[in-house]
Write an enzyme that holds these catalytic residues in place. Structure first.
Site, PDB file in Angstrom:
ATOM      1  N   TYR A   1      15.559   4.752  -0.446  1.00 43.12           N
ATOM      2  CA  TYR A   1      14.578   5.371   0.458  1.00 43.12           C
ATOM      3  C   TYR A   1      13.354   4.468   0.656  1.00 43.12           C
ATOM      4  O   TYR A   1      13.029   4.078   1.780  1.00 43.12           O
ATOM      5  CB  TYR A   1      14.178   6.740  -0.117  1.00 43.12           C
ATOM      6  CG  TYR A   1      12.981   7.381   0.548  1.00 43.12           C
ATOM      7  CD1 TYR A   1      12.943   7.617   1.927  1.00 43.12           C
ATOM      8  CD2 TYR A   1      11.857   7.773  -0.208  1.00 43.12           C
ATOM      9  CE1 TYR A   1      11.835   8.215   2.524  1.00 43.12           C
ATOM     10  CE2 TYR A   1      10.763   8.380   0.393  1.00 43.12           C
ATOM     11  CZ  TYR A   1      10.754   8.587   1.753  1.00 43.12           C
ATOM     12  OH  TYR A   1       9.652   9.174   2.346  1.00 43.12           O
TER      13      TYR A   1
ATOM     14  N   LYS B   1      12.277   2.178   3.903  1.00 44.79           N
ATOM     15  CA  LYS B   1      11.006   2.494   4.572  1.00 44.79           C
ATOM     16  C   LYS B   1      10.130   1.236   4.609  1.00 44.79           C
ATOM     17  O   LYS B   1       9.454   0.966   5.597  1.00 44.79           O
ATOM     18  CB  LYS B   1      10.255   3.614   3.837  1.00 44.79           C
ATOM     19  CG  LYS B   1      10.873   4.991   3.915  1.00 44.79           C
ATOM     20  CD  LYS B   1      10.798   5.653   5.266  1.00 44.79           C
ATOM     21  CE  LYS B   1       9.464   6.252   5.624  1.00 44.79           C
ATOM     22  NZ  LYS B   1       9.521   7.027   6.884  1.00 44.79           N
TER      23      LYS B   1
HETATM   24  N1  LIG Z   1       7.699  15.159   2.483  1.00 45.43           N
HETATM   25  C1  LIG Z   1       7.040  14.297   1.746  1.00 45.43           C
HETATM   26  O1  LIG Z   1       6.594  14.599   0.623  1.00 45.43           O
HETATM   27  C2  LIG Z   1       6.758  12.902   2.279  1.00 45.43           C
HETATM   28  C3  LIG Z   1       5.931  12.061   1.527  1.00 45.43           C
HETATM   29  C4  LIG Z   1       5.634  10.802   2.010  1.00 45.43           C
HETATM   30  C5  LIG Z   1       6.144  10.390   3.216  1.00 45.43           C
HETATM   31  N2  LIG Z   1       6.959  11.207   3.926  1.00 45.43           N
HETATM   32  C6  LIG Z   1       7.456  10.734   5.219  1.00 45.43           C
HETATM   33  O2  LIG Z   1       7.076  11.695   6.179  1.00 45.43           O
HETATM   34  C7  LIG Z   1       8.040  11.743   7.226  1.00 45.43           C
HETATM   35  C8  LIG Z   1       8.471  13.160   7.423  1.00 45.43           C
HETATM   36  O3  LIG Z   1       9.043  13.639   6.227  1.00 45.43           O
HETATM   37  P1  LIG Z   1       9.535  15.134   6.104  1.00 45.43           P
HETATM   38  O4  LIG Z   1       9.206  15.587   4.741  1.00 45.43           O
HETATM   39  O5  LIG Z   1       9.088  15.893   7.272  1.00 45.43           O
HETATM   40  O6  LIG Z   1      11.120  14.893   6.178  1.00 45.43           O
HETATM   41  P2  LIG Z   1      12.255  15.918   6.591  1.00 45.43           P
HETATM   42  O7  LIG Z   1      11.783  17.318   6.457  1.00 45.43           O
HETATM   43  O8  LIG Z   1      13.462  15.497   5.848  1.00 45.43           O
HETATM   44  O9  LIG Z   1      12.465  15.631   8.132  1.00 45.43           O
HETATM   45  C9  LIG Z   1      13.038  14.463   8.589  1.00 45.43           C
HETATM   46  C10 LIG Z   1      13.179  14.579  10.077  1.00 45.43           C
HETATM   47  O10 LIG Z   1      13.741  13.367  10.590  1.00 45.43           O
HETATM   48  C11 LIG Z   1      14.796  13.687  11.458  1.00 45.43           C
HETATM   49  N3  LIG Z   1      15.775  12.623  11.535  1.00 45.43           N
HETATM   50  C12 LIG Z   1      16.517  12.113  10.533  1.00 45.43           C
HETATM   51  N4  LIG Z   1      17.330  11.165  11.013  1.00 45.43           N
HETATM   52  C13 LIG Z   1      17.091  11.074  12.336  1.00 45.43           C
HETATM   53  C14 LIG Z   1      17.633  10.289  13.377  1.00 45.43           C
HETATM   54  N5  LIG Z   1      18.583   9.381  13.136  1.00 45.43           N
HETATM   55  N6  LIG Z   1      17.156  10.448  14.634  1.00 45.43           N
HETATM   56  C15 LIG Z   1      16.207  11.372  14.881  1.00 45.43           C
HETATM   57  N7  LIG Z   1      15.663  12.164  13.941  1.00 45.43           N
HETATM   58  C16 LIG Z   1      16.125  12.015  12.684  1.00 45.43           C
HETATM   59  C17 LIG Z   1      15.398  14.952  10.860  1.00 45.43           C
HETATM   60  O11 LIG Z   1      16.222  15.553  11.826  1.00 45.43           O
HETATM   61  P3  LIG Z   1      17.468  16.487  11.441  1.00 45.43           P
HETATM   62  O12 LIG Z   1      16.889  17.869  11.371  1.00 45.43           O
HETATM   63  O13 LIG Z   1      18.397  16.291  12.568  1.00 45.43           O
HETATM   64  O14 LIG Z   1      18.001  16.013  10.135  1.00 45.43           O
HETATM   65  C18 LIG Z   1      14.115  15.708  10.545  1.00 45.43           C
HETATM   66  O15 LIG Z   1      13.602  16.269  11.707  1.00 45.43           O
HETATM   67  C19 LIG Z   1       9.154  10.800   6.818  1.00 45.43           C
HETATM   68  O16 LIG Z   1       8.968   9.582   7.491  1.00 45.43           O
HETATM   69  C20 LIG Z   1       8.960  10.612   5.320  1.00 45.43           C
HETATM   70  O17 LIG Z   1       9.410   9.350   4.913  1.00 45.43           O
HETATM   71  C21 LIG Z   1       7.284  12.471   3.501  1.00 45.43           C
END
Ligand SMILES: NC(=O)c1ccc[n+]([C@@H]2O[C@H](COP(=O)([O-])OP(=O)(O)OC[C@H]3O[C@@H](n4cnc5c(N)ncnc54)[C@H](OP(=O)(O)O)[C@@H]3O)[C@@H](O)[C@H]2O)c1
Length: 491
Positions: free
Chosen positions: A237, A241
């Site tokens: 991951y 990234k």
């Molecule tokens: N949550 C945390 O604690 C955290 C912390 C630090 C950074 N981040 C970053 O914040 C961002 C959002 O995280 P999150 O927690 O919201 O993640 P999440 O809930 O897993 O959501 C990921 C999103 O990306 C979409 N996605 C995945 N593959 C895709 C593709 N090939 N084309 C288009 N859309 C796609 C998913 O769509 P589907 O519904 O179709 O799967 C979903 O809408 C990410 O970049 C993550 O690295 C998150």
């Protein structure tokens, strides 16, 4: 840095959002619709086979969620017409060029209209298949940058990365961009294009050998971890990234690029209401397992600083950064976390969760309250291994001996214990870099942004993201844990 009013900036703007069915971008979409209903349009890129399925996902997985309660109450019977006027669900996929948007008329409209891009799409599984993670987290970022370059009115591209792209660094971690090809362990240069070939060659080899789908998945997961470790990252991951950031830095020249690196995102602090969260991730897995009586110990140092930041603060920071960095030609990196300015220790976190579940026990399937006990902190992998031997491996041996005497007597227990041992070791290996993490994320750029917001006096109260304002005990006991139970565990 001058700052105009956030709602004013957003008025009549068109925004492309990727990842809106996910946790963070959904909260961003909600905030935009709530604070600026006169936004011109939101294009939400959603993985789906056609427009109808993308629109269905928009309604089921975005607008239909609890999070939109305040917006729903405001618009009442007019919600559907408001949503269909403001939001267009676009079927697409960031792992393809042009974001997989097939309709070329729509693509042209988007290139003409879009002012702001938020790229939040990602696969966040630590041990994702390498081909999948490379396609989404690394080349997905490149495809978003390519799409952005076609947007003639683009004011800002905001990419969501993660603070943990730093790997297992210690001490003060600065908001520093990656150089192309940089590695974390000083081994030979990382060639991102060549990584694609590594994947393709390995996949071809597996197919030639007639590997099953399951075997290919497992081999691809293994390959991701192997390549990550080769260059100094702990898992697929954060490694993919980090490469996404490198490609963005290289190919977004002259674009106003903001890379935001949140730490561990937790439930909303205040808006649209406190405690909203989706999914059980990172530390929430510990909270949930402990509350259910399934966790007696976990790994880490008592002094480890957990870096948690509420989702609404991340969203506020994203919006302020979009406004402040619009039309600037340089790349800016923002750490959004709490460890630098308002750290919470693992030992306090443990005490808070124990105190919560002692006072408010969950109810088990048998209708009885689940009793929680002391939560042991194991401060080395050696003590973890010793714990596994005493709690699982010795009982396993006893059952195996008993089984040899009384045939099949303890077969289910043996299978159960073997599963627990395997999954315990796998989880410990995956989370080890985080529970023993001793770095703290300097957030000077983010603090500067915070100061500009406060000094300019424009909407500072509507877009707060100061981690110093978090009272950890109150937040965990009265907001985060109850929110996790209600919205994520749905108990
Ligand atoms: N949550 C945390 O604690 C955290 C912390 C630090 C950074 N981040 C970053 O914040 C961002 C959002 O995280 P999150 O927690 O919201 O993640 P999440 O809930 O897993 O959501 C990921 C999103 O990306 C979409 N996605 C995945 N593959 C895709 C593709 N090939 N084309 C288009 N859309 C796609 C998913 O769509 P589907 O519904 O179709 O799967 C979903 O809408 C990410 O970049 C993550 O690295 C998150």
């Amino acid at each position: 840095m001058e700052l105009e009013s956030m709602p004013q900036f957003l008025e009549n703007k068109t925004i492309l959002v990727t990842g809106a069915t996910g946790f963070l971008a959904k909260a961003f979409v909600e905030k935009i619709l709530r604070v600026q209903p006169n936004v011109k349009r939101l294009y939400l890129l959603i993985r789906a086979s056609d427009v109808a399925s993308a629109t269905q996902r928009l309604h089921n997985e975005v607008i239909g969620k609890d999070l939109f309660r305040v917006v729903r109450e405001k618009w009442g019977a007019n919600l559907d017409s408001f949503i269909s006027e403001k939001i267009i669900a676009v079927p697409g996929d960031v792992s393809y060029e042009n974001l997989g948007v097939q309709d070329c008329e729509q693509r042209k409209d988007m290139w003409k209209e879009i002012d702001i891009i938020l790229n939040s799409a990602a696969t966040t599984a630590f041990d994702e298949r390498y081909d999948v993670a490379l396609g989404i987290n690394t080349f997905g970022a490149l495809h978003v940058s390519g799409f952005a370059r076609n947007c003639v009115n683009l004011k800002v591209l905001l990419h969501v990365s993660t603070a943990y792209v730093c790997g297992e660094k210690k001490g003060r971690i600065l908001e520093r961009p990656f150089q192309m090809g940089e590695t974390l362990n000083g081994t030979s240069r990382l060639d991102i294009e060549a990584e694609k070939e590594v994947v393709e060659e390995y996949l071809n080899k597996l197919r030639r050998l007639g590997a099953t789908d399951g075997a290919i998945t497992s081999a691809m997961k293994g390959l991701g971890i192997k390549r990550a470790k080769l260059y100094g990252w702990p898992n697929t991951y954060v490694y993919t990234k980090a490469m996404g950031e490198m490609l963005l830095g290289r190919f977004s020249e002259n674009l106003p690029l903001v890379i935001i690196r949140p730490t561990m995102i937790s439930s909303t602090y205040i808006e649209p209401f406190s405690g909203w969260i989706e999914g059980v991730r990172t530390i929430d897995g510990i909270i949930a397992a402990y509350g259910k009586g399934k966790l007696k110990c976990f790994l880490g140092y008592h002094e480890t600083i957990l870096d948690i930041i509420p989702a609404d603060m991340v969203v506020n920071c994203m919006i302020v950064a979009m406004v402040a960095c619009a039309n600037q030609s340089s790349e800016i990196i923002l750490h959004v976390g709490s460890s630098w300015r308002n750290p919470i220790k693992l030992s306090s976190f443990r005490n808070f969760i124990r105190s919560y579940f002692t006072e408010n026990p969950l109810v088990g399937k048998n209708g009885k309250s689940i009793k929680v006990g002391k939560l042991m902190v194991l401060n080395s992998m050696a003590s973890f291994r010793a714990y596994m031997v005493i709690r699982y491996i010795l009982p396993l041996k006893v059952f195996q001996i008993a089984n040899a005497v009384i045939f099949q007597y303890n077969q289910d227990m043996i299978i159960d214990l073997k599963k627990k041992i395997k999954s315990g070791i796998r989880l410990a290996e995956l989370y080890k870099p985080y529970v023993f993490f001793t770095g703290r994320f300097d957030d000077s750029n983010t603090e500067k942004l915070q100061m500009v917001t406060s000094e300019s006096g424009v909407d500072a109260h509507l877009f707060g993201f100061d981690p110093k304002s978090i009272h950890w005990e109150d937040y965990l006991l009265n907001t985060h844990i109850p929110g996790l139970i209600k919205y994520a565990l749905k108990l």
